[in-house]
Design a protein around this motif. Structure first.
Motif, short mmCIF file in Angstrom:
data_model
loop_
_atom_site.label_atom_id
_atom_site.label_comp_id
_atom_site.label_asym_id
_atom_site.label_seq_id
_atom_site.Cartn_x
_atom_site.Cartn_y
_atom_site.Cartn_z
N GLY A 231 0.83 -1.18 0.00
CA GLY A 231 0.00 0.00 0.00
C GLY A 231 0.87 1.25 0.00
N PRO B 166 -3.53 3.89 -4.77
CA PRO B 166 -3.22 3.47 -3.40
C PRO B 166 -2.11 2.43 -3.33
CG PRO B 166 -5.13 2.27 -4.17
CD PRO B 166 -4.74 3.21 -5.29
N LEU B 167 -1.49 2.09 -4.46
CA LEU B 167 -0.54 0.98 -4.49
C LEU B 167 0.86 1.44 -4.88
CD1 LEU B 167 -2.78 -1.62 -6.34
CD2 LEU B 167 -2.12 -1.69 -3.93
N MET C 207 -5.49 -4.76 -3.73
CA MET C 207 -5.95 -4.23 -2.45
C MET C 207 -6.64 -5.31 -1.62
SD MET C 207 -4.91 -1.15 -2.14
CE MET C 207 -5.89 -0.64 -0.72
#
Length: 237
Positions: A10, A37-38, A99
């Motif tokens: 993350g 988000p990665l 995710m």
């Protein structure tokens, strides 16, 4: 230039990569590729990448460092992409999948367990407990033994070994499964009859290890338990 991919995390991960080098000789500098988000940890890929000891060690060192600070998707050794943009596109296109896996692996490590049994002890047990096997064994050892008797004994012993070890493997798995979030069985090799990886949360770690030791002690000296871990959760990515 082709890039080598180590892990996915993350974006909030601290990503403390100082002091670490990547694969190749000299070691390639590590860097990150981010999308949404990665984040992926990558380096330039050497032209002659092979599973050499130094490179495997460098790959593993990245996973261990990242695991110490948070959740990581550890990728298998040897994964490459065409360039940083290809990595970014993969993060974008598979964002939901990655995710979900990060959430599933949060606070977890992997333990791999292999179990084998002494072959002579197992054969003695079969002969003691199976009257049919004893009778066939006596025939085979006699001077009038036929080839059919030898084949019949071999088939019976093979069936007994398979049935007994399947039951033993199921028993070990049932004893340890309550302390794992997930497990993955692999085909045993050599003399092993069980090869299974467990995904264990940190709060269940001590109970898992205590139970594994207790099961090994209960099964006795004829069995060899080989537990490897804690490991990056490669089997669950």
């Amino acid at each position: 230039m082709p890039v080598y991919i180590y892990s996915i995390t993350g974006k909030q991960h601290p990503l403390r990569l100082d002091g670490l080098g990547g694969v190749g000789e000299p070691p390639a500098p590590l860097r990150t590729v981010t999308d949404g988000p990665l984040c992926a940890v990558v380096s330039d890929a050497p032209d002659d990448l092979r599973p050499k000891r130094r490179d495997i060690g460098a790959h593993q060192a990245v996973q261990v460092r990242l695991m110490a600070d948070g959740t990581v998707l550890p990728l298998r050794f040897g994964l490459t992409a065409a360039d940083d943009e290809a990595v970014r596109l993969a993060l974008e296109e598979r964002a939901e999948e990655y995710m979900d896996r990060l959430q599933a692996l949060e606070g977890c490590v992997e333990y791999n367990l292999k179990v084998s049994q002494d072959e002579e002890a197992l054969l003695r047990q079969i002969l003691q407990e199976s009257s049919t096997a004893r009778e066939l064994n006596n025939v085979v050892r006699s001077s009038t033994a036929s080839r059919d008797a030898s084949l019949a004994l071999g088939e019976l012993v093979a069936q007994e070994v398979q049935a007994r070890q399947a039951a033993l493997g199921s028993g070990v798995l049932e004893a340890l499964r309550p302390f794992a979030r997930d497990h993955q069985s692999s085909q045993p090799t050599g003399s092993d009859f069980l090869n299974v990886s467990f995904l264990v949360t940190h709060d269940q770690d001590e109970l898992f290890l205590t139970t594994e030791l207790s099961v090994a002690n209960q099964m006795g000296e004829d069995f060899e338990f080989r537990l490897n871990g804690p490991l990056p959760p490669y089997s669950f990515v």
